[in-house]
Design a protein around this motif. Sequence first.
Motif, short mmCIF file in Angstrom:
data_model
loop_
_atom_site.label_atom_id
_atom_site.label_comp_id
_atom_site.label_asym_id
_atom_site.label_seq_id
_atom_site.Cartn_x
_atom_site.Cartn_y
_atom_site.Cartn_z
N GLU A 85 0.83 -1.21 0.00
CA GLU A 85 0.00 0.00 0.00
C GLU A 85 0.87 1.26 0.00
OE1 GLU A 85 -3.22 2.38 2.82
OE2 GLU A 85 -1.73 1.04 3.70
N ALA A 86 1.88 1.29 0.87
CA ALA A 86 2.74 2.48 0.95
C ALA A 86 3.49 2.68 -0.36
CB ALA A 86 3.71 2.34 2.11
N PHE A 87 4.07 1.61 -0.89
CA PHE A 87 4.84 1.72 -2.13
C PHE A 87 3.97 2.22 -3.27
CE2 PHE A 87 6.57 0.31 -6.12
CZ PHE A 87 7.94 0.54 -5.99
N GLU A 88 2.83 1.60 -3.45
CA GLU A 88 1.98 1.96 -4.59
C GLU A 88 1.41 3.36 -4.44
OE1 GLU A 88 1.76 0.50 -7.38
OE2 GLU A 88 2.93 -1.25 -6.80
N THR A 89 1.12 3.78 -3.21
CA THR A 89 0.60 5.13 -3.00
C THR A 89 1.65 6.17 -3.36
OG1 THR A 89 -0.89 4.39 -1.23
CG2 THR A 89 -0.34 6.74 -1.30
N VAL A 90 2.85 6.02 -2.81
CA VAL A 90 3.89 7.02 -3.04
C VAL A 90 4.40 6.97 -4.49
CG1 VAL A 90 6.18 7.82 -2.37
CG2 VAL A 90 4.56 7.03 -0.62
N ALA A 91 4.77 5.79 -4.95
CA ALA A 91 5.26 5.68 -6.32
C ALA A 91 4.19 6.15 -7.31
CB ALA A 91 5.67 4.24 -6.62
N GLY A 92 2.94 5.80 -7.02
CA GLY A 92 1.85 6.20 -7.90
C GLY A 92 1.72 7.71 -8.00
N LYS A 93 1.85 8.41 -6.87
CA LYS A 93 1.71 9.87 -6.89
C LYS A 93 2.88 10.53 -7.62
CE LYS A 93 -1.29 10.66 -2.92
NZ LYS A 93 -1.52 11.46 -1.69
N ILE A 94 4.09 10.01 -7.39
CA ILE A 94 5.25 10.60 -8.07
C ILE A 94 5.13 10.42 -9.58
CG2 ILE A 94 7.74 10.36 -8.42
CD1 ILE A 94 7.97 9.74 -5.42
N VAL A 95 4.82 9.20 -10.00
CA VAL A 95 4.74 8.92 -11.44
C VAL A 95 3.59 9.68 -12.08
CG1 VAL A 95 4.33 7.11 -13.15
CG2 VAL A 95 5.85 6.67 -11.21
N ALA A 96 2.45 9.77 -11.40
CA ALA A 96 1.30 10.49 -11.95
C ALA A 96 1.61 11.98 -12.10
CB ALA A 96 0.08 10.30 -11.06
#
Length: 495
Positions: A85-96
Amino acid sequence: MTPPRIAIGGFMHETNTFAPSKAGLQAFVEGGGFPAMSEGPAMIEALRNVNMGTCGFVEEAERRGWELVPTMWCHASPSAHVTEEAFETVAGKIVAAIEAAGQLDGVYLDLHGAMVAEHADDGEGEIIARVRAVVGPDVPIVASLDLHANVSPRMVAEASALVAYRTYPHVDMAETGRRAAVHLARLVGGAAEFKAFRQIPFLIPIAWQCTDMEPAGSIYALVARLEDGPVTSTSFLCGFPAADFADCGPSVVGYGATQEAADAAADAIVEAVFAARNAFAGKAFDPLDGVREAMRLADGATKPVVISDTQDNPGAGGDSDTTGMLRALVEAGATRAAIGVIVDPAAARTVHEAGVGATVKLSLGGKSNIPGDAPFEGEFEIVSLSDGHLVADGPFYGGARMRLGPSACLRIGGVQVVLGSRKAQMADQEMYRFVGIEPKDQAILVNKSSVHFRADFAPIAETILVCTAPGPMPLDPASLPFTKLRPGVALSPAA
């Protein structure tokens, strides 16, 4: 001329896959001793005048007049795996945010290099690959990395350049960000560059990676000297030797105007590391023997004897709650001694309810279920209380604003204990002072840290000892039950 548009983001975690606690999203929200999670322009302001890569990068970028597109930055204290959850939330926001930025001339990522997520062993390789997929093959991506990064072939392939710290204690994190900006400027300007990558097939204990000692000091001096002429960047990464995945271990990355230059620099560093491999060693004490030696050395000394509680280093995945060194201090009858930070939120609540001057019976620490460790049962005098807010302005933290939660100074016999509710590595003298302990006035200081404490404590220390009380970060990587290392990697540098 239109200034380059550069997206910046940061996602930092050093993962000890053998540690007791994982890093969920809240750990990144809180920041783990460094600035809390921030997004957009607030990210730049949160990291000004802080010893982090983004700070140095931003200063150099602003000097050059670049247009910066800030995405998100966050850090969590080292621990076990980053949750999915933490990885996908943070990585997702940076990439988006990078995708939404439109046309970019470059990307800077402030990464650690030793992140392992629940669902992705090579955390940074995954992040860089996702950014590469968004910006395409021609936009340069430069990442700054911790000296302890476990660099993978995927990281090298997906990034245009990886630039690593050269000091441990890491007093050059901001400087590394500045070097990353200089390197990115070269790539944005269209310079051609070639890569060399070498993995070194043995693990190095973190306590003996210190660049204030040999052999690391001489190796890093060589690394800096080699970066000249056609050699545009060199990095030796000692690796973080408690991550159970294939690419755990030391590595060398070199970049040059020609392939020959990059290869020659990388090979020279590898040769120096192999020549010094048997020197990556030092003396360590059992807890009671270490305390008794500290007491002997302190007798007549004018400065504190500092002990590293290296195996419960919260900067290497420990929960900062083991009690072996406290037990040894009390058993040996140490006086004018202090230890910190022992993290126990329940004990902190009890102490704050009781108030200054009260004596309370506590079952302190020892909640991480570390073999050989247990809570310390005893009666403690409450000397002082704190909300846990402090500014750690020594050379490692570099002005970081800490939030350790309800905290206190406790006394048992001749020993004072810094009690906190959130973990952060004891690497700054202010982490004693915020509860009223003056570190310079102590005979013995026990710091839950492996090396970073040396930056602020070596100048006030009579000497420094290393002790091996039970903890989740063994001094000797050979004691860890690895299952995923690539074939041929030795668990010790000893030839």
